[in-house]
Design an enzyme around this catalytic site. Sequence first.
Site, PDB file in Angstrom:
ATOM      1  CG  HIS A  23       7.328  -5.835   3.663  1.00  0.00           C
ATOM      2  ND1 HIS A  23       7.156  -4.879   2.716  1.00  0.00           N
ATOM      3  CD2 HIS A  23       7.174  -5.462   4.997  1.00  0.00           C
ATOM      4  CE1 HIS A  23       7.108  -3.632   3.601  1.00  0.00           C
ATOM      5  NE2 HIS A  23       7.005  -4.268   4.910  1.00  0.00           N
ATOM      6  CB  CYS A  42      12.018  -0.835   6.170  1.00  0.00           C
ATOM      7  SG  CYS A  42      10.969   0.212   7.246  1.00  0.00           S
ATOM      8  CG  HIS A  48       9.247  -4.792   8.963  1.00  0.00           C
ATOM      9  ND1 HIS A  48      10.537  -4.812   7.930  1.00  0.00           N
ATOM     10  CD2 HIS A  48       8.313  -3.962   8.481  1.00  0.00           C
ATOM     11  CE1 HIS A  48      10.035  -3.585   7.018  1.00  0.00           C
ATOM     12  NE2 HIS A  48       8.565  -3.572   7.463  1.00  0.00           N
ATOM     13  CG  HIS A  50       3.594  -3.839   8.052  1.00  0.00           C
ATOM     14  ND1 HIS A  50       3.818  -2.867   8.764  1.00  0.00           N
ATOM     15  CD2 HIS A  50       4.453  -3.951   7.018  1.00  0.00           C
ATOM     16  CE1 HIS A  50       4.898  -2.080   8.352  1.00  0.00           C
ATOM     17  NE2 HIS A  50       5.587  -2.759   7.305  1.00  0.00           N
ATOM     18  CG  ASP A  88      -4.177 -13.514   6.057  1.00  0.00           C
ATOM     19  OD1 ASP A  88      -3.643 -12.798   6.820  1.00  0.00           O
ATOM     20  OD2 ASP A  88      -4.991 -14.483   6.613  1.00  0.00           O
ATOM     21  CG  HIS A  89      -1.227 -15.691   8.791  1.00  0.00           C
ATOM     22  ND1 HIS A  89      -2.599 -14.921   8.415  1.00  0.00           N
ATOM     23  CD2 HIS A  89      -0.865 -15.848   9.953  1.00  0.00           C
ATOM     24  CE1 HIS A  89      -2.859 -14.764   9.884  1.00  0.00           C
ATOM     25  NE2 HIS A  89      -2.019 -15.131  10.769  1.00  0.00           N
ATOM     26  CD  GLU A 136       4.097  -0.365   5.423  1.00  0.00           C
ATOM     27  OE1 GLU A 136       4.438   0.772   5.778  1.00  0.00           O
ATOM     28  OE2 GLU A 136       4.965  -1.059   4.768  1.00  0.00           O
TER      29      GLU A 136
HETATM   30  N1  LIG Z   1       6.675   5.399   0.585  1.00  0.00           N
HETATM   31  C1  LIG Z   1       6.796   3.981   1.160  1.00  0.00           C
HETATM   32  N2  LIG Z   1       7.518   4.578   2.266  1.00  0.00           N
HETATM   33  C2  LIG Z   1       7.619   3.523   3.241  1.00  0.00           C
HETATM   34  C3  LIG Z   1       7.104   2.136   3.139  1.00  0.00           C
HETATM   35  C4  LIG Z   1       6.176   2.220   1.938  1.00  0.00           C
HETATM   36  O1  LIG Z   1       5.649   1.148   1.681  1.00  0.00           O
HETATM   37  N3  LIG Z   1       6.136   2.989   1.144  1.00  0.00           N
HETATM   38  N4  LIG Z   1       7.131   1.258   4.003  1.00  0.00           N
HETATM   39  C5  LIG Z   1       7.987   1.427   5.216  1.00  0.00           C
HETATM   40  C6  LIG Z   1       8.182   0.254   5.727  1.00  0.00           C
HETATM   41  O2  LIG Z   1       7.748  -0.876   5.616  1.00  0.00           O
HETATM   42  C7  LIG Z   1       7.754   0.490   7.284  1.00  0.00           C
HETATM   43  O3  LIG Z   1       7.374  -0.815   8.008  1.00  0.00           O
HETATM   44  C8  LIG Z   1       7.249   1.528   8.060  1.00  0.00           C
HETATM   45  O4  LIG Z   1       7.215   1.507   9.134  1.00  0.00           O
HETATM   46  P1  LIG Z   1       7.136   2.839  10.045  1.00  0.00           P
HETATM   47  O5  LIG Z   1       7.514   4.060   9.305  1.00  0.00           O
HETATM   48  O6  LIG Z   1       8.274   2.540  11.252  1.00  0.00           O
HETATM   49  O7  LIG Z   1       5.838   2.800  10.527  1.00  0.00           O
HETATM   50  P2  LIG Z   1       5.029   3.724  11.524  1.00  0.00           P
HETATM   51  O8  LIG Z   1       4.828   5.252  10.598  1.00  0.00           O
HETATM   52  O9  LIG Z   1       3.635   3.092  11.748  1.00  0.00           O
HETATM   53  O10 LIG Z   1       5.951   3.825  12.925  1.00  0.00           O
HETATM   54  P3  LIG Z   1       6.417   5.083  13.643  1.00  0.00           P
HETATM   55  O11 LIG Z   1       7.032   4.155  14.579  1.00  0.00           O
HETATM   56  O12 LIG Z   1       5.418   5.901  14.058  1.00  0.00           O
HETATM   57  O13 LIG Z   1       7.837   5.657  12.621  1.00  0.00           O
HETATM   58  C9  LIG Z   1       8.883   2.633   5.219  1.00  0.00           C
HETATM   59  N5  LIG Z   1       8.840   3.749   4.299  1.00  0.00           N
HETATM   60 ZN   LIG Z   2       7.121  -2.768   6.389  1.00  0.00          ZN
END
Ligand SMILES: Nc1nc2c(c(=O)[nH]1)N=C([C@H](O)[C@H](O)COP(=O)(O)OP(=O)(O)OP(=O)(O)O)CN2
Ligand SMILES: [Zn+2]
Length: 149
Positions: A23, A42, A48, A50, A88-89, A136
């Site tokens: 997404h 993002c 990217h 998940h 999925d996918h 996620e």
């Molecule tokens: N309230 C939300 N905030 C964010 C969402 C969401 O769905 N709701 N999604 C994202 C992004 O999709 C992103 O992929 C999240 O990635 P990231 O923060 O990098 O993921 P991690 O925390 O697992 O990775 P770190 O490397 O530890 O930061 C962003 N925000």
């Molecule tokens: Zn994401």
Amino acid sequence: MALSTERRPVAYVTRVETFSACHRLHSKQLEDDENQRIYGKCNNPNGHGHNYKVEVTVRGAIDAVTGMVMNVTDLKTIINKVVMDVMDHKHLDHDVPAFRDSSLVSTTENVAVVIFNGIKDHLPQHVTLYEIKIHETEKNIVVFRGEYE
Ligand SMILES: Nc1nc2c(c(=O)[nH]1)N=C([C@H](O)[C@H](O)COP(=O)(O)OP(=O)(O)OP(=O)(O)O)CN2
Ligand SMILES: [Zn+2]
């Protein structure tokens, strides 16, 4: 025929599935620079991915004869239809009608709402959908319980 006055215990039953999807966090209601400022990496134009884990929890009385709130096999069938077949996918923004055909941003919050609304009407009458929990990433987790304010 006399009605039973015996109270039945209520239990919560959870089924877990995982699906892979990509997404892009991008609001059609915002300019490009504002999207970049809010969503940062993002907002990458090519998206990217998940490996989402979704936990579906239903609530209901335990049937005195079957011993079940509902058969988890039936819950699995519903989740397959609403989540796996649709998401999925897939690219959530391009392939999933709930996002493709609306201004909803494919945040995990909105994925949880879409799944909740998709599943709730498929459940047997005596069972209610209590919660959708989506992981996620290992660190980012969202819960939706059908609440509005
Ligand atoms: N309230 C939300 N905030 C964010 C969402 C969401 O769905 N709701 N999604 C994202 C992004 O999709 C992103 O992929 C999240 O990635 P990231 O923060 O990098 O993921 P991690 O925390 O697992 O990775 P770190 O490397 O530890 O930061 C962003 N925000
Ligand atoms: Zn994401």
